[in-house]
Design a protein around this motif. Structure first.
Motif, mmCIF file in Angstrom:
data_model
loop_
_atom_site.group_PDB
_atom_site.id
_atom_site.type_symbol
_atom_site.label_atom_id
_atom_site.label_comp_id
_atom_site.label_asym_id
_atom_site.label_seq_id
_atom_site.Cartn_x
_atom_site.Cartn_y
_atom_site.Cartn_z
ATOM 1 N N MET A 12 0.858 -1.197 0.000
ATOM 2 C CA MET A 12 0.000 0.000 0.000
ATOM 3 C C MET A 12 0.884 1.233 0.000
ATOM 4 O O MET A 12 2.023 1.194 0.496
ATOM 5 N N GLY A 13 0.329 2.318 -0.537
ATOM 6 C CA GLY A 13 1.123 3.518 -0.688
ATOM 7 C C GLY A 13 1.414 4.253 0.598
ATOM 8 O O GLY A 13 2.373 5.022 0.683
ATOM 9 N N SER A 14 0.590 4.008 1.606
ATOM 10 C CA SER A 14 0.726 4.746 2.865
ATOM 11 C C SER A 14 0.111 3.923 3.990
ATOM 12 O O SER A 14 -0.780 3.089 3.741
ATOM 13 N N ASP A 15 0.549 4.200 5.210
ATOM 14 C CA ASP A 15 -0.097 3.516 6.336
ATOM 15 C C ASP A 15 -1.559 3.926 6.465
ATOM 16 O O ASP A 15 -2.364 3.205 7.046
ATOM 17 N N SER A 16 -1.923 5.069 5.874
ATOM 18 C CA SER A 16 -3.329 5.486 5.917
ATOM 19 C C SER A 16 -4.217 4.554 5.086
ATOM 20 O O SER A 16 -5.446 4.604 5.191
ATOM 21 N N ASP A 17 -3.604 3.724 4.246
ATOM 22 C CA ASP A 17 -4.363 2.742 3.462
ATOM 23 C C ASP A 17 -4.633 1.457 4.246
ATOM 24 O O ASP A 17 -5.435 0.624 3.814
ATOM 25 N N LEU A 18 -3.946 1.291 5.366
ATOM 26 C CA LEU A 18 -4.029 0.008 6.086
ATOM 27 C C LEU A 18 -5.444 -0.349 6.547
ATOM 28 O O LEU A 18 -5.848 -1.512 6.442
ATOM 29 N N ALA A 42 4.858 4.660 -4.370
ATOM 30 C CA ALA A 42 5.402 4.876 -5.722
ATOM 31 C C ALA A 42 6.123 6.216 -5.830
ATOM 32 O O ALA A 42 7.116 6.339 -6.552
ATOM 33 N N HIS A 43 5.649 7.217 -5.114
ATOM 34 C CA HIS A 43 6.258 8.547 -5.263
ATOM 35 C C HIS A 43 7.150 8.945 -4.088
ATOM 36 O O HIS A 43 8.015 9.794 -4.245
ATOM 37 N N ARG A 44 6.960 8.312 -2.916
ATOM 38 C CA ARG A 44 7.810 8.663 -1.775
ATOM 39 C C ARG A 44 8.990 7.706 -1.637
ATOM 40 O O ARG A 44 10.036 8.077 -1.098
ATOM 41 N N THR A 45 8.807 6.481 -2.091
ATOM 42 C CA THR A 45 9.909 5.495 -2.045
ATOM 43 C C THR A 45 10.001 4.793 -3.397
ATOM 44 O O THR A 45 9.825 3.566 -3.482
ATOM 45 N N ALA A 66 -2.096 -4.479 -4.539
ATOM 46 C CA ALA A 66 -1.557 -3.140 -4.306
ATOM 47 C C ALA A 66 -2.704 -2.148 -4.113
ATOM 48 O O ALA A 66 -3.542 -1.979 -5.000
ATOM 49 N N GLY A 67 -2.728 -1.501 -2.960
ATOM 50 C CA GLY A 67 -3.756 -0.508 -2.677
ATOM 51 C C GLY A 67 -3.161 0.884 -2.681
ATOM 52 O O GLY A 67 -2.043 1.096 -2.200
ATOM 53 N N ALA A 68 -3.904 1.838 -3.240
ATOM 54 C CA ALA A 68 -3.423 3.214 -3.256
ATOM 55 C C ALA A 68 -4.607 4.153 -3.463
ATOM 56 O O ALA A 68 -5.655 3.763 -3.987
ATOM 57 N N GLY A 69 -4.391 5.395 -3.043
ATOM 58 C CA GLY A 69 -5.460 6.385 -3.169
ATOM 59 C C GLY A 69 -4.999 7.621 -3.912
ATOM 60 O O GLY A 69 -3.808 7.922 -3.974
ATOM 61 N N GLY A 70 -5.940 8.349 -4.496
ATOM 62 C CA GLY A 70 -5.633 9.579 -5.232
ATOM 63 C C GLY A 70 -5.066 9.266 -6.612
ATOM 64 O O GLY A 70 -5.611 8.458 -7.353
ATOM 65 N N PRO A 90 -8.534 0.376 -5.249
ATOM 66 C CA PRO A 90 -8.686 1.828 -5.163
ATOM 67 C C PRO A 90 -9.119 2.219 -3.745
ATOM 68 O O PRO A 90 -10.164 1.789 -3.268
ATOM 69 N N VAL A 91 -8.293 3.008 -3.091
ATOM 70 C CA VAL A 91 -8.605 3.430 -1.717
ATOM 71 C C VAL A 91 -9.423 4.723 -1.783
ATOM 72 O O VAL A 91 -9.129 5.634 -2.566
ATOM 73 N N SER A 92 -10.455 4.796 -0.963
ATOM 74 C CA SER A 92 -11.324 5.975 -0.956
ATOM 75 C C SER A 92 -10.550 7.215 -0.503
ATOM 76 O O SER A 92 -9.628 7.119 0.314
HETATM 77 C C1 RP5 Z 1 -1.238 7.569 -1.673
HETATM 78 O O1 RP5 Z 1 -1.643 8.784 -1.157
HETATM 79 C C2 RP5 Z 1 -1.565 6.539 -0.651
HETATM 80 O O2 RP5 Z 1 -1.895 5.329 -1.267
HETATM 81 C C3 RP5 Z 1 -2.703 7.117 0.133
HETATM 82 O O3 RP5 Z 1 -3.940 6.533 -0.239
HETATM 83 C C4 RP5 Z 1 -2.709 8.584 -0.259
HETATM 84 C C5 RP5 Z 1 -2.554 9.507 0.925
HETATM 85 O O4 RP5 Z 1 -1.379 9.174 1.615
HETATM 86 P P1 RP5 Z 1 -1.044 9.871 3.020
HETATM 87 O O5 RP5 Z 1 -0.925 11.333 2.740
HETATM 88 O O6 RP5 Z 1 -2.192 9.549 3.941
HETATM 89 O O7 RP5 Z 1 0.243 9.258 3.501
HETATM 90 O O8 RP5 Z 1 0.115 7.544 -1.946
#
Ligand code: RP5
Length: 175
Positions: A12-18, A42-45, A66-70, A90-92
């Motif tokens: 996942m892209g962020s712990d906020s996706d957990l 993908a963009h931070r690491t 793979a989960g990610a948002g935005g 797709p994460v809300s």
């Molecule tokens: C994406 O940006 C992540 O997958 C997440 O859903 C979104 C927001 O990330 P945070 O700002 O909460 O770390 O990369």
């Protein structure tokens, strides 16, 4: 959860996706399929993402979720870097309720597929990953069949309760 010899990689892209992605983890636990869970942005690491995706099949993974948002480029980028099947979740999101994530993940150009589930539906991603494994594992295939039977039975149990109590009482007892 990180098991020995994981077959499914859940990233996942962020712990906020957990909170969303725990639906896929729970399915792996339910089916007793080993998985690893990692934050790979993908963009931070970006280099970590490349390393993760390029070595995934060598490490024994069979499927990646793979989960990610935005602007959710993680699933597509990972899919471009691995020969393994990739399932995108797709994460809300706060502003666009995950429609941005959905379009970012599902609209892959021809050549690099990402199997995309509904917004927030990591549970289905987990189930699809298990079913992909099950196609080569008869015991797991049997468990998938049993799971389907429990779904059928739960509907029939609800039907029996509805008939017994009538719709008004049934409605009043619904959460
Ligand atoms: C994406 O940006 C992540 O997958 C997440 O859903 C979104 C927001 O990330 P945070 O700002 O909460 O770390 O990369």
């Amino acid at each position: 959860m990180t098991n020995d010899n994981p077959q499914i990689g859940i990233i996942m892209g962020s712990d906020s996706d957990l909170p969303t992605m725990q639906g896929a983890i729970a399915i792996c636990e339910e089916f007793e399929v080993s998985c690893e869970v990692a934050i790979v942005s993908a963009h931070r690491t970006p280099q970590r993402m490349v390393d993760y995706a390029q070595t995934a099949h060598q490490r024994g993974l069979k499927v990646i979720i793979a989960g990610a948002g935005g602007a959710a480029h993680l699933p597509g980028m990972v899919a471009s870097l691995t020969p393994l099947p990739v399932i995108g979740v797709p994460v809300s999101t706060r502003h666009l309720q995950g429609v941005d994530s959905l379009y970012s993940i599902v609209q892959m150009p021809g050549g690099i597929p990402v199997a995309t589930v509904a917004i927030g539906n990591a549970k289905n991603a987990g189930l699809l990953a298990v079913q992909i494994l099950a196609s080569q594992q008869p015991e797991l295939l049997e468990r998938v069949q049993q799971y389907r039977q429990t779904l059928t039975q739960s509907v029939m149990d609800k039907q029996a309760a509805l008939e017994k109590s009538g719709y008004q009482q049934y409605l009043s007892q619904m959460p």
